[in-house]
Design an enzyme around this catalytic site. Structure first.
Site, short mmCIF file in Angstrom:
data_model
loop_
_atom_site.label_atom_id
_atom_site.label_comp_id
_atom_site.label_asym_id
_atom_site.label_seq_id
_atom_site.Cartn_x
_atom_site.Cartn_y
_atom_site.Cartn_z
N LYS A 151 23.39 17.99 40.13
CA LYS A 151 23.98 17.17 41.19
C LYS A 151 23.53 15.71 41.08
O LYS A 151 24.34 14.78 41.13
CB LYS A 151 23.60 17.76 42.57
CG LYS A 151 23.96 16.88 43.75
CD LYS A 151 25.44 16.56 43.86
CE LYS A 151 25.70 15.42 44.81
NZ LYS A 151 27.07 14.91 44.79
N LYS B 280 19.35 6.81 47.70
CA LYS B 280 18.51 8.03 47.71
C LYS B 280 18.81 8.90 46.49
O LYS B 280 17.91 9.37 45.80
CB LYS B 280 18.82 8.79 49.02
CG LYS B 280 18.13 10.10 49.24
CD LYS B 280 18.96 11.34 49.07
CE LYS B 280 20.29 11.44 49.73
NZ LYS B 280 20.98 12.70 49.53
#
Ligand code: NAP
Length: 294
Positions: free
Chosen positions: A174, A242
């Site tokens: 991911k 992030k």
């Protein structure tokens, strides 16, 4: 199978609604409780705490902002109150947030110790894809549980990749995928700055880009950048930063230099420093335009 869903943000609310529409019995929780109202009206039960959801379900799905949010929800505070203590033995935690490889490994360990199951199943696709059940889900972890959850994944996504029994693999894939999208945003931003500076039609350029590189990612972000439409955010720059940090942390641990990752990290940091953290992460294209004086 009773399903719990914690985290009803841009992504989670739509994913939970798809499960509800498919007829699943659903218990939900969100820190800002007002965001659960739509689902309550459509038949979901609303719990008052993460533990309230966890103790009631066979499968607990979390779709939260980041590592900190997942830790607060799962572990609670010093007084307890987290989902971990409330989830029954044999129940499955499906972690769909984009979180660090490291936290995913830790969650796997603590759930195993508690006699529970853990599956990491982060997703590719923006809120529009979440609404139309068009996500691509990448799952790894306890394989029997992945199969148990397959019907749920099918209601939320258009595709499922299963990457084996180590949940960290799903999180590594991911964050690697998101690094590739961030790099694409920088490419598009620099390209559109040059096209605009030369007074060339951006719509026509976008047609050429799509003819050459057609993919949902180019199509979606090419349009946003051509139109300079960075609000409302589908994916906030703060969350994008992030994710790039998570990629760089995984790369650091594996001793894999990613110079392009460092570059897009600084671009996102700059956008946030200029007060654009809640705009879409494609707003890094605006920095290229400004650097070019357009
Ligand atoms: P979002 O709209 O910002 O929602 C974040 C959710 O996390 C909200 O439910 C929020 O609750 C909750 N939350 C944040 N901090 C918390 C805390 N300390 N304790 C409890 N709950 C907390 O984000 P999103 O776009 O839905 O993204 C969710 C996850 O999916 C993220 O990991 C993101 O990276 C990932 N993702 C996003 C996209 C996208 O395009 N948006 C695509 C793929 C993956 P409140 O409502 O109370 O703030």
């Amino acid at each position: 199978m009773k399903v719990g869903f914690i985290g009803l943000g841009n992504m989670g609310a739509a994913m939970a609604q798809n499960l509800l529409s498919a007829g699943h019995e659903l218990v939900v929780y969100n820190r800002t409780i007002g965001r659960a109202e739509g689902l309550r009206k459509n038949g979901a039960a609303v719990a008052e705490s993460p533990a309230g959801v966890a103790r009631a379900v066979d499968v607990l799905i979390t779709m939260l902002a980041d590592d900190q949010a997942v830790q607060e929800v799962i572990f609670g505070d010093d007084a307890g109150g987290g989902a971990l203590d409330a989830l029954r033995k044999g129940a499955v935690h499906v972690s769909m947030s984009t979180i660090s490889v490291e936290l995913s490994g830790r969650l796997n360990a603590v759930h195993e110790l508690a006699g529970q199951r853990y599956v990491a199943a982060p997703v590719f696709g923006r809120p529009e894809a979440a609404q139309t059940a068009g996500l691509w889900i990448v799952a790894a972890g306890h394989l029997e549980s992945v199969e148990l959850c397959r019907p749920l994944f099918e209601k939320m996504g258009r595709g499922l990749s299963v990457l084996g029994d180590n949940p960290e693999s799903a999180n590594a894939v991911k964050v690697t995928g998101n690094f590739m999208i961030a790099a694409l945003l920088e490419t598009l931003g620099e390209a559109f700055a040059l096209i605009r500076k030369r007074g060339i039609d951006t719509g026509e350029f976008l047609n050429i880009v799509n003819a050459l590189f057609r993919s949902p990612v180019y199509e979606t972000y090419g349009k946003i950048i051509a139109e300079q439409r960075y609000e409302p955010a589908g994916f906030r720059a703060k969350l994008g930063l992030k994710d790039v940090r998570l990629t760089l942390a995984a790369a650091d641990k594996s001793e894999v230099p990613m110079p392009l990752g460092s570059l897009v990290h600084d671009r996102l940091l700059s956008a946030i420093g200029h007060g654009r953290g809640d705009m879409d992460w494609s707003v890094i294209a605006a920095l290229s335009a400004e650097d070019a004086g357009v």
